[in-house]
Design a protein around this motif. Structure first.
Motif, PDB file in Angstrom:
ATOM      1  N   UNK A 253       0.835  -1.199   0.000  1.00 57.84           N
ATOM      2  CA  UNK A 253       0.000   0.000   0.000  1.00 57.84           C
ATOM      3  C   UNK A 253       0.868   1.247   0.000  1.00 57.84           C
ATOM      4  N   UNK A 254       1.931   1.256   0.784  1.00 55.16           N
ATOM      5  CA  UNK A 254       2.855   2.383   0.788  1.00 55.16           C
ATOM      6  C   UNK A 254       3.505   2.584  -0.562  1.00 55.16           C
ATOM      7  N   UNK A 255       3.839   1.478  -1.203  1.00 56.64           N
ATOM      8  CA  UNK A 255       4.443   1.534  -2.525  1.00 56.64           C
ATOM      9  C   UNK A 255       3.475   2.164  -3.515  1.00 56.64           C
ATOM     10  N   UNK A 256       2.204   1.730  -3.483  1.00 49.15           N
ATOM     11  CA  UNK A 256       1.221   2.285  -4.418  1.00 49.15           C
ATOM     12  C   UNK A 256       1.003   3.766  -4.155  1.00 49.15           C
ATOM     13  N   UNK A 257       0.973   4.156  -2.898  1.00 46.96           N
ATOM     14  CA  UNK A 257       0.825   5.587  -2.592  1.00 46.96           C
ATOM     15  C   UNK A 257       2.023   6.375  -3.110  1.00 46.96           C
ATOM     16  N   UNK A 258       3.204   5.822  -2.935  1.00 49.57           N
ATOM     17  CA  UNK A 258       4.429   6.494  -3.380  1.00 49.57           C
ATOM     18  C   UNK A 258       4.426   6.662  -4.903  1.00 49.57           C
ATOM     19  N   UNK A 259       4.038   5.620  -5.621  1.00 49.64           N
ATOM     20  CA  UNK A 259       3.978   5.679  -7.088  1.00 49.64           C
ATOM     21  C   UNK A 259       2.877   6.643  -7.532  1.00 49.64           C
ATOM     22  N   UNK A 260       1.693   6.568  -6.890  1.00 42.45           N
ATOM     23  CA  UNK A 260       0.599   7.467  -7.251  1.00 42.45           C
ATOM     24  C   UNK A 260       1.004   8.923  -7.031  1.00 42.45           C
ATOM     25  N   UNK A 261       1.707   9.194  -5.938  1.00 44.71           N
ATOM     26  CA  UNK A 261       2.165  10.556  -5.653  1.00 44.71           C
ATOM     27  C   UNK A 261       3.195  11.006  -6.693  1.00 44.71           C
ATOM     28  N   UNK A 262       4.066  10.085  -7.092  1.00 37.31           N
ATOM     29  CA  UNK A 262       5.052  10.404  -8.123  1.00 37.31           C
ATOM     30  C   UNK A 262       4.350  10.754  -9.432  1.00 37.31           C
TER      31      UNK A 262
END
Length: 113
Positions: A3-12
């Protein structure tokens, strides 16, 4: 972790979208001022399609993902997604001070090579 990874990618992706769509002096999108026939669909380029598709997938928005996948050919979409992935990994690697290989393996939860 994922979930953290997806948030990080979405923010990028949001940052990339904001960067490329922000009005800057002298910035002009070719063809943006061309008149279109009533009811004619706007043509999207491969990078717009890739960004919309990947962001929709990261947000589990199947409808938007399917719509953006129709904007360009499957081959063009694959090329755009590949280019986006390369740029995202490079940006994260710079941000983290790590190599692109380390970041890519970490994002995919692969063991250290």
């Amino acid at each position: 972790m994922m979930t953290g990874f997806l948030r990080e990618i979405a923010e990028l992706f949001r940052g990339l979208r904001d960067f490329f769509t922000h009005d800057r002096p002298g910035a002009h999108l070719r063809g943006s001022d061309e008149p279109r026939a009533p009811g004619a669909k706007r043509r999207h380029n491969i990078f717009e399609a890739a960004a919309a598709h990947v962001a929709a997938c990261a947000e589990d928005d199947d409808e938007r993902s399917a719509e953006s996948a129709e904007w360009v050919s499957p081959e063009a979409l694959a090329f755009g997604i590949n280019e986006l992935a390369c740029r995202a990994v490079i940006a994260l690697a710079r941000e983290r001070g790590e190599s692109p290989q380390t970041v890519a393996r970490d994002l995919l939860n692969l063991p250290v090579a």
